[in-house]
Design an enzyme around this catalytic site. Sequence first.
Site, PDB file in Angstrom:
ATOM      1  N   HIS A   1      44.398  36.523  31.606  1.00 40.47           N
ATOM      2  CA  HIS A   1      43.799  35.180  31.458  1.00 40.47           C
ATOM      3  C   HIS A   1      42.706  34.995  32.524  1.00 40.47           C
ATOM      4  O   HIS A   1      42.825  34.153  33.422  1.00 40.47           O
ATOM      5  CB  HIS A   1      44.905  34.137  31.611  1.00 40.47           C
TER       6      HIS A   1
ATOM      7  N   GLU B   1      39.264  36.181  27.962  1.00 33.55           N
ATOM      8  CA  GLU B   1      40.529  36.855  28.206  1.00 33.55           C
ATOM      9  C   GLU B   1      40.713  38.052  27.270  1.00 33.55           C
ATOM     10  O   GLU B   1      40.657  37.903  26.054  1.00 33.55           O
ATOM     11  CB  GLU B   1      41.681  35.863  27.997  1.00 33.55           C
TER      12      GLU B   1
END
Length: 319
Positions: free
Chosen positions: A172, A276
Amino acid sequence: MASASAASDKASVEITKGINGLEKVTLRDVRGSSAEIYLYGAHVTSWKNEHGEELLFVSSKAIFKPPKPIRGGIPICFPQFSNHGPLEAHGFARNRFWKIDPSPPPFPTSTVNKTYIDLILRPTEEDFKIWPHSFEFRLRVTLGPAGDLMLISRIRNTNADGKPFSFTFAYHTYFSVSDISEVRVEGLETLDYLDNLRNKERFTEQGDAITFESEVDKVYLSTPTKIAILDHEKKRTFVIRKDGLPDAVVWNPWDKKAKAIPDLGDEDYKHMLCVESAAVEKSITLKPGEEWRGRQELSAVPSSYFSGQLDPQRVIQGN
């Protein structure tokens, strides 16, 4: 693990106490680039180039206090991405204490002239209660001689009962940008995506690049192994290279959502962009003894985007 060194002209690995006494590992390269990884969450919280410029974004209100995950840097989402399942959002790997791996198996990458640390996570009894599977999650974080940052995850099913398990996964990554309205993402144009702001409905990207004027939360499918983020003001291009991670999540909360997130500053959204590397549309399933591997490599290169003449395909293909 590369040996630690006090000399400034040598690559080094240093283990110290960070914010609120949490243990962290600092990797330093001979040219001056660095990375910081907290054992809490195996969380990369800093990545600086040889000029000392921070390349990752960490929230001005980030809480370095368990069990709260750290907002920013590179959280690891495992065994569940977002709230697409029975577990807490983004799973539990990002708010567990990892250990330094004393005897990692060989990684299929050259470690010559590279500084790295190996971390490992195994489930606790509490983890078994919420996700009843035995696993070994090994993570290698590497800082290359040119300042590139690589994360390699290896997840193995160690169930003794013969049962397979499935998971979703994402790095992330929060990139630090000058101004979100001056940033564009290249490499995802013409691709299909799921729009999380529209009940995960499927669309096809129409523009020649992704730009930002409002909240964005999209999962791009069957993405290329290289993606570029062009920052107009900083004259910098981030290049993301990935393997084993077919999807790419693009997220910025914009102003209203930012104000609703307690550990994110009201204005922070202007200086961050999450792109991500992920495997979220389709779960990864491992039988006992099987191992999955997912790699993300990040580099930051100067760009002439200020003139509007940068060919992003050349950046993607040539770097």
